[in-house]
Design an enzyme around this catalytic site. Structure first.
Site, PDB file in Angstrom:
ATOM      1  N   THR A  27       0.844  -1.197   0.000  1.00 24.70           N
ATOM      2  CA  THR A  27       0.000   0.000   0.000  1.00 24.70           C
ATOM      3  C   THR A  27       0.876   1.242   0.000  1.00 24.70           C
ATOM      4  O   THR A  27       1.950   1.245   0.618  1.00 24.70           O
ATOM      5  CB  THR A  27      -0.895  -0.006   1.261  1.00 24.70           C
ATOM      6  OG1 THR A  27      -1.786  -1.121   1.169  1.00 24.70           O
ATOM      7  CG2 THR A  27      -1.718   1.267   1.388  1.00 24.70           C
TER       8      THR A  27
ATOM      9  N   GLU B 285      -0.603  -5.252   6.192  1.00 26.76           N
ATOM     10  CA  GLU B 285       0.711  -5.354   5.542  1.00 26.76           C
ATOM     11  C   GLU B 285       1.597  -6.357   6.284  1.00 26.76           C
ATOM     12  O   GLU B 285       2.323  -7.134   5.668  1.00 26.76           O
ATOM     13  CB  GLU B 285       1.393  -3.982   5.518  1.00 26.76           C
ATOM     14  CG  GLU B 285       0.756  -3.037   4.524  1.00 26.76           C
ATOM     15  CD  GLU B 285       1.287  -1.616   4.603  1.00 26.76           C
ATOM     16  OE1 GLU B 285       1.141  -0.892   3.625  1.00 26.76           O
ATOM     17  OE2 GLU B 285       1.847  -1.228   5.647  1.00 26.76           O
TER      18      GLU B 285
ATOM     19  N   GLY C  95       2.557   4.494   7.510  1.00 31.25           N
ATOM     20  CA  GLY C  95       2.233   5.884   7.184  1.00 31.25           C
ATOM     21  C   GLY C  95       0.897   5.972   6.457  1.00 31.25           C
ATOM     22  O   GLY C  95       0.150   6.936   6.610  1.00 31.25           O
ATOM     23  N   GLY C  96       0.593   4.939   5.682  1.00 34.94           N
ATOM     24  CA  GLY C  96      -0.674   4.907   4.944  1.00 34.94           C
ATOM     25  C   GLY C  96      -1.783   4.210   5.717  1.00 34.94           C
ATOM     26  O   GLY C  96      -2.882   4.025   5.198  1.00 34.94           O
TER      27      GLY C  96
ATOM     28  N   GLY D 277       6.037  -0.774   0.246  1.00 28.47           N
ATOM     29  CA  GLY D 277       6.856   0.397   0.561  1.00 28.47           C
ATOM     30  C   GLY D 277       7.214   0.439   2.036  1.00 28.47           C
ATOM     31  O   GLY D 277       6.899  -0.470   2.803  1.00 28.47           O
TER      32      GLY D 277
ATOM     33  N   LYS E 272      14.033   7.469   2.303  1.00 31.00           N
ATOM     34  CA  LYS E 272      13.523   6.571   3.349  1.00 31.00           C
ATOM     35  C   LYS E 272      14.640   5.822   4.076  1.00 31.00           C
ATOM     36  O   LYS E 272      14.407   5.227   5.130  1.00 31.00           O
ATOM     37  CB  LYS E 272      12.567   5.534   2.733  1.00 31.00           C
ATOM     38  CG  LYS E 272      11.444   6.100   1.890  1.00 31.00           C
ATOM     39  CD  LYS E 272      10.407   6.755   2.736  1.00 31.00           C
ATOM     40  CE  LYS E 272       9.192   7.232   1.958  1.00 31.00           C
ATOM     41  NZ  LYS E 272       8.421   6.216   1.294  1.00 31.00           N
TER      42      LYS E 272
ATOM     43  N   LYS F  99       6.681   1.083   9.105  1.00 30.22           N
ATOM     44  CA  LYS F  99       5.608   1.120   8.117  1.00 30.22           C
ATOM     45  C   LYS F  99       4.316   1.585   8.775  1.00 30.22           C
ATOM     46  O   LYS F  99       4.213   1.604   9.987  1.00 30.22           O
ATOM     47  CB  LYS F  99       5.393  -0.276   7.504  1.00 30.22           C
ATOM     48  CG  LYS F  99       6.483  -0.632   6.509  1.00 30.22           C
ATOM     49  CD  LYS F  99       6.218  -1.954   5.769  1.00 30.22           C
ATOM     50  CE  LYS F  99       4.877  -2.063   5.133  1.00 30.22           C
ATOM     51  NZ  LYS F  99       4.543  -0.995   4.174  1.00 30.22           N
TER      52      LYS F  99
ATOM     53  N   THR G  14       4.481   4.241  -3.416  1.00 34.21           N
ATOM     54  CA  THR G  14       5.533   3.467  -4.097  1.00 34.21           C
ATOM     55  C   THR G  14       4.953   2.123  -4.550  1.00 34.21           C
ATOM     56  O   THR G  14       5.151   1.714  -5.707  1.00 34.21           O
ATOM     57  CB  THR G  14       6.758   3.252  -3.190  1.00 34.21           C
ATOM     58  OG1 THR G  14       7.032   4.468  -2.486  1.00 34.21           O
ATOM     59  CG2 THR G  14       7.980   2.848  -3.999  1.00 34.21           C
TER      60      THR G  14
HETATM   61  O1  LIG Z   1       3.336   1.439   5.222  1.00 32.40           O
HETATM   62  C1  LIG Z   1       2.737   1.959   4.328  1.00 32.40           C
HETATM   63  C2  LIG Z   1       1.270   2.087   4.299  1.00 32.40           C
HETATM   64  O2  LIG Z   1       0.707   1.656   5.514  1.00 32.40           O
HETATM   65  C3  LIG Z   1       3.473   2.486   3.147  1.00 32.40           C
HETATM   66  O3  LIG Z   1       4.160   1.449   2.548  1.00 32.40           O
HETATM   67  C4  LIG Z   1       4.415   3.529   3.612  1.00 32.40           C
HETATM   68  O4  LIG Z   1       3.652   4.539   4.277  1.00 32.40           O
HETATM   69  C5  LIG Z   1       5.195   4.154   2.464  1.00 32.40           C
HETATM   70  O5  LIG Z   1       4.316   4.832   1.636  1.00 32.40           O
HETATM   71  P1  LIG Z   1       4.820   5.650   0.377  1.00 32.40           P
HETATM   72  O6  LIG Z   1       5.351   4.663  -0.595  1.00 32.40           O
HETATM   73  O7  LIG Z   1       3.584   6.359  -0.102  1.00 32.40           O
HETATM   74  O8  LIG Z   1       5.863   6.625   0.839  1.00 32.40           O
END
Ligand SMILES: O=C(CO)[C@H](O)[C@H](O)COP(=O)(O)O
Length: 228
Positions: free
Chosen positions: A27, A104, A97-98, A83, A122, A95, A30
């Site tokens: 998710t 995940e 952030g989303g 990601g 990152k 992990k 990326t």
């Molecule tokens: O852990 C995640 C979602 O829960 C994402 O993989 C993480 O936030 C990285 O996101 P992005 O590729 O938009 O920077």
């Protein structure tokens, strides 16, 4: 024209996907590029089945014609591409952030291999600048947030506009700002001891490979030993 480093890393990771594989779809922005490339390969004849880690990734995959199955319909997966918000040289990750960290982690743990895709921003020496997402149950969330703060972080309950943010599982996310996490393994144990914590965004010993896209157009690959 500037290079899309997320796309660069994600498309490299998709090269590891072979016919017949069961693939976990991550998710985020990326993972989005990985799913897009997978969709392209499926339209060219690649045979895979996939499990999505969020509603957003499921919707994207469905639109691209990637055959989806529920995780409960497969024993295990061959490869997950996802990601990360931060990763260190030992392939420890932050992990979530989303907001999809629980699914995940289940999908990554249920996969024979996990490839992390990220841009170079990152990659860090010490985890913790990025606030660690912790999924907590709504019941008594104030108590759980106070217990998290006792671990030495500044804690904020994630919001979505006026409302509290809710995960795909109906839980809340507490974002815990530690600045520097000296021992991710010790912190993970401390987090697991707090009732109300469903899961945290520290992924330790789970990722096998990181593919990092750089602004100069090159790719760095870090291999790690997972101990799932
Ligand atoms: O852990 C995640 C979602 O829960 C994402 O993989 C993480 O936030 C990285 O996101 P992005 O590729 O938009 O920077």
């Amino acid at each position: 024209m500037s290079i899309n480093v997320k796309q660069l890393a994600a498309e490299k990771a998709v090269e590891y996907v072979k016919d017949g594989m069961r693939v976990g779809l991550g998710t985020g922005s990326t993972a989005y590029w990985a799913i897009r490339k997978l969709g392209e390969r499926v339209s060219e004849g690649l045979q895979i089945t996939a499990v999505a880690t969020s509603q957003a990734s499921e919707d994207q995959a469905r639109e691209l014609g990637i055959p989806l199955v529920a995780f409960s319909d497969v024993d295990s997966l061959d490869l997950t591409i996802d990601g990360a918000d931060e990763l260190d040289g030992a392939l420890q990750l932050i992990k979530g952030g989303g907001g999809a960290l629980l699914r995940e982690k289940i999908v990554a743990m249920g996969s024979a291999r996990m490839i992390v895709v990220a841009d170079e921003s990152k990659a860090v020496t010490t985890l913790g600048k990025f606030p660690l997402p912790v999924e907590i149950v709504p019941f008594a969330w104030e108590w759980t947030v106070a217990a998290l703060a006792k671990l030495g972080c500044k804690t904020e309950l994630r919001r979505s506009g006026e409302d509290l943010y809710k995960t795909d599982n109906g839980n809340y996310i507490a974002d815990c700002r530690f600045e520097a996490i000296e021992s991710a393994a010790e912190l993970a144990l401390a987090l697991q001891r707090i009732p109300g914590v469903v899961e945290h965004g520290l992924f330790i010993g789970i990722a096998d490979l990181a593919i990092i896209g750089k602004k100069d157009g090159t790719i760095e690959i870090i291999e790690g030993g997972q101990d799932r």
